[in-house]
Structure formats: C-alpha cells, structure tokens
Write a protein that holds these residues in place. Sequence first.
Motif, PDB file in Angstrom:
ATOM      1  N   GLY A  82      51.085  42.308  32.530  1.00 39.57           N
ATOM      2  CA  GLY A  82      51.421  42.570  33.926  1.00 39.57           C
ATOM      3  C   GLY A  82      50.448  41.902  34.883  1.00 39.57           C
ATOM      4  N   GLY A  83      49.167  41.940  34.552  1.00 34.54           N
ATOM      5  CA  GLY A  83      48.176  41.277  35.401  1.00 34.54           C
ATOM      6  C   GLY A  83      48.376  39.779  35.456  1.00 34.54           C
ATOM      7  N   LEU A  84      48.703  39.176  34.329  1.00 34.22           N
ATOM      8  CA  LEU A  84      48.963  37.732  34.302  1.00 34.22           C
ATOM      9  C   LEU A  84      50.206  37.383  35.124  1.00 34.22           C
ATOM     10  N   HIS A  85      51.238  38.201  35.026  1.00 29.40           N
ATOM     11  CA  HIS A  85      52.451  37.956  35.809  1.00 29.40           C
ATOM     12  C   HIS A  85      52.161  38.087  37.304  1.00 29.40           C
ATOM     13  N   ALA A  86      51.291  39.043  37.673  1.00 34.14           N
ATOM     14  CA  ALA A  86      50.920  39.202  39.084  1.00 34.14           C
ATOM     15  C   ALA A  86      50.210  37.961  39.603  1.00 34.14           C
ATOM     16  N   LEU A  87      49.342  37.371  38.793  1.00 36.67           N
ATOM     17  CA  LEU A  87      48.686  36.125  39.194  1.00 36.67           C
ATOM     18  C   LEU A  87      49.722  35.052  39.494  1.00 36.67           C
ATOM     19  N   HIS A  88      50.733  34.961  38.638  1.00 41.23           N
ATOM     20  CA  HIS A  88      51.787  33.961  38.844  1.00 41.23           C
ATOM     21  C   HIS A  88      52.602  34.265  40.091  1.00 41.23           C
ATOM     22  N   LEU A  89      53.029  35.522  40.263  1.00 40.51           N
ATOM     23  CA  LEU A  89      53.856  35.883  41.420  1.00 40.51           C
ATOM     24  C   LEU A  89      53.102  35.671  42.733  1.00 40.51           C
ATOM     25  N   ASP A  90      51.794  35.860  42.684  1.00 40.35           N
ATOM     26  CA  ASP A  90      50.971  35.692  43.881  1.00 40.35           C
ATOM     27  C   ASP A  90      50.632  34.229  44.151  1.00 40.35           C
ATOM     28  N   GLY A  91      51.017  33.336  43.260  1.00 40.55           N
ATOM     29  CA  GLY A  91      50.718  31.913  43.431  1.00 40.55           C
ATOM     30  C   GLY A  91      49.258  31.583  43.239  1.00 40.55           C
ATOM     31  N   ALA A  92      48.529  32.457  42.521  1.00 40.77           N
ATOM     32  CA  ALA A  92      47.079  32.281  42.395  1.00 40.77           C
ATOM     33  C   ALA A  92      46.680  31.437  41.193  1.00 40.77           C
ATOM     34  N   GLU A  93      47.629  31.116  40.294  1.00 43.62           N
ATOM     35  CA  GLU A  93      47.262  30.382  39.090  1.00 43.62           C
ATOM     36  C   GLU A  93      48.347  29.370  38.730  1.00 43.62           C
ATOM     37  N   PRO A  94      48.175  28.108  39.191  1.00 44.61           N
ATOM     38  CA  PRO A  94      49.183  27.070  38.919  1.00 44.61           C
ATOM     39  C   PRO A  94      49.418  26.815  37.434  1.00 44.61           C
ATOM     40  N   ASP A  95      48.396  27.020  36.597  1.00 44.58           N
ATOM     41  CA  ASP A  95      48.567  26.738  35.170  1.00 44.58           C
ATOM     42  C   ASP A  95      49.605  27.644  34.513  1.00 44.58           C
ATOM     43  N   LEU A  96      49.929  28.764  35.160  1.00 44.23           N
ATOM     44  CA  LEU A  96      50.916  29.670  34.579  1.00 44.23           C
ATOM     45  C   LEU A  96      52.354  29.284  34.938  1.00 44.23           C
ATOM     46  N   GLU A  97      52.519  28.379  35.892  1.00 46.65           N
ATOM     47  CA  GLU A  97      53.874  28.033  36.343  1.00 46.65           C
ATOM     48  C   GLU A  97      54.768  27.539  35.210  1.00 46.65           C
ATOM     49  N   PRO A  98      54.318  26.589  34.373  1.00 51.06           N
ATOM     50  CA  PRO A  98      55.205  26.157  33.281  1.00 51.06           C
ATOM     51  C   PRO A  98      55.483  27.266  32.272  1.00 51.06           C
TER      52      PRO A  98
END
Length: 364
Positions: A82-98
């Motif tokens: 859930g924390g990792l998904h929040a980083l992605h939803l918040d746009g805080a971690e571009p490496d998670l986009e793919p």
Amino acid sequence: MAERQEMKIGREDPQARGPEAVRRAFANQVAYCRSNGAPVTAGICEGLHRLLEGERGGAVMRRVRKWQGPPLADALPLRIAGGLHALHLDGAEPDLEPVYAGQRTTRMADLLADVIERHEPFLMPWLDGPPQTNEAGRSAAFAAALLWLRARGLPGQFALHEIGASAGINLMMRRYRYDLGGVRVGPPRARMRIAPEWRGDPPPAGDFDIVGAQGCDIAPVDLADPRQALRLRAYIWPEFTERFARLDAAIAAARTFPPEIERSAAADFVERTLAAAPEAGVTRVVMHSVVWQYLPPAERERIEAAMAEAGARASAESPLAWVALEANRESHRHELSVRHWPGGPEWTRLAVAHPHGEWIEWSG
C-alpha cells in the motif's frame, strides 16, 4: 530472465510468528493476488518476497524481516504494498510507473529496494497499522443478505452496526442502487450503481429500508481529507479501475452527508450497541467484511458472547442479525454468512464472493 517462483496458497496459522511466517505471508499474498486477477500487485509482493532473503531495503525491510507480530493476521505484505502504491499515486516515484503500467521486469526486487531506500521516512509509517480496504462493492453482498433476511420474515427496516467500518463506505449503502442478478434494490436515481457479476440464482426479490447506520473503527478514515482518501486509494489494487470510480462516488456522497463512525475497538462498540434497548419493528444488524482476521482472539470471543446474549433476548418484533463477509482460511474464498435471532444461532452460508465485490456466487 530470472525464473518466477511458483507460489501456492497454503493452510497457514494466522497467528504464526517469526521469519518463516513472514516468508509464508508474502508467498501466500502472491498466490492470492494471482488467483484474484491482480498480477501487478502479485509481482510487487513477489519482489518483496525476494528481498526477504537479502539485506537490501534499509530500515523498512529490516523491520519487515524481524516482524514482531503475526504477519499473516497483520496483513504485512499489503501494508508495504500500500505504501508503494501511494508513492506511485502521488507521483513521487517515477521508477514505479512502468511497474504499475503492467510492464514486466527481471529486476523487480532491485527496483523495489532502490525505491524503499529512497523513501524510507514515507514508507515506515505504512507498517504501523493494518490496511484500510473499504470497498463499496462489498455492500452488494450485504444488500443480498438483507433481502434474504426480509424473505425469512424479519422486519424490512434495518439498523446497521458495522465493525471495522474504516471510512464508512458500506454504511452509506442506503444511497446505492444494486442490480443483484436482475433483482434491483435501492434508490433508482442513485449516483452509485453496483452490479456485480452474478452467479447462480438471484437473491429473493423485495425491498428494504435502512433506518439507521453506525459504525466503528480503531482508526476511522475521513474521506474529506485528501491525504486520508489517498490512503484508501493506495490499498485498491491497481488492476481494478472500477474500484477507483466507486471510491470517488463514495467520497462525493460522504461530503454531502458523512457516515456516522466512532473511534472504538470492535468489541467495545458491539457491547455498547447491544446493551441499548432495541426498537420494535426494526432488525438490528451487526455486520463486517474482511475484518474478522484482524481482531485478536480475545476480542472475537467478546463479540461472540455479546451476540449470543443479545440473541437470547431478541424477539420477532425486535430481531438481531449477524452478517459477515469473511475469508474461509481452508477454502481461501470469501463467504457471505448470516445468523439471526430468533431463528436459531447457526450460521447459514448464502454465497461466496470476490473480496472486492467483482462477483457473487449465490447459494442462499
């Protein structure tokens, strides 16, 4: 390419502790996600499972490896996912986009380790509490159960009392419109329309009225707070885009008339609720979904005792019902089950259902 580990759902002790229990909790979560159509979340949990064997991931993964509680009951894999998904939803971690775009990678574990180490202060608090998986789709199972209770002769006016209510999304079901295998119930002009894939015969046709709805949670979520709403979004598996739309509709509904939720332990709430004098002509319903596994055994025993005591006092004019949508740890399927008083204290299984409301297989 690294060979993907084959992971299967096993019969696990939900209260088991220690490093092996942590590894089994992640392996079970991988298999569970795959079996429920969530390959992205499965891939993330598999990458985290691989990290358990090394030393990468900083303080976050050190805490995970040495988890003090029962990792399965604590839903440990979903806390960090859930924390990792929040980083992605918040746009805080571009490496998670793919990753969240569904692109496969042979270096998932290393990618996740890099992200976790960069965002340690953000991710560490996500380990502090259980996931909040409030989902409007689950209320379709509750609606079907209310129709069944009505058909059994219980008063069709219901007062709902939900434990583990989170943001109270299911408490607002009086504002939702349902299509349950062709049986339609709820306000015709409702903005929220819920129509799960229906398997088997439809539930009994009819109608009901919800005359009261209260809930409790040890950490209630305020849907009007953008950061708390983000937390709920983060626990939605990204594969199920319809759930995001349902959450947005629930947020809109809560802004006009917020649900009534108190900060309380489940057993305290049930005991207080059932100690109050019932109203004639109203069926009191204690209900919960994907909550029971998170409650300590002593608290579950208190709830069971309170329900049995109140059930012994129930009458045809003031009945009591218990509706649960919870995981069967042996079949690994979520079951919709009901008890009611008078009428006998035994559980009746009405259906098995997708944990997020995608489908219901009726047997009631």
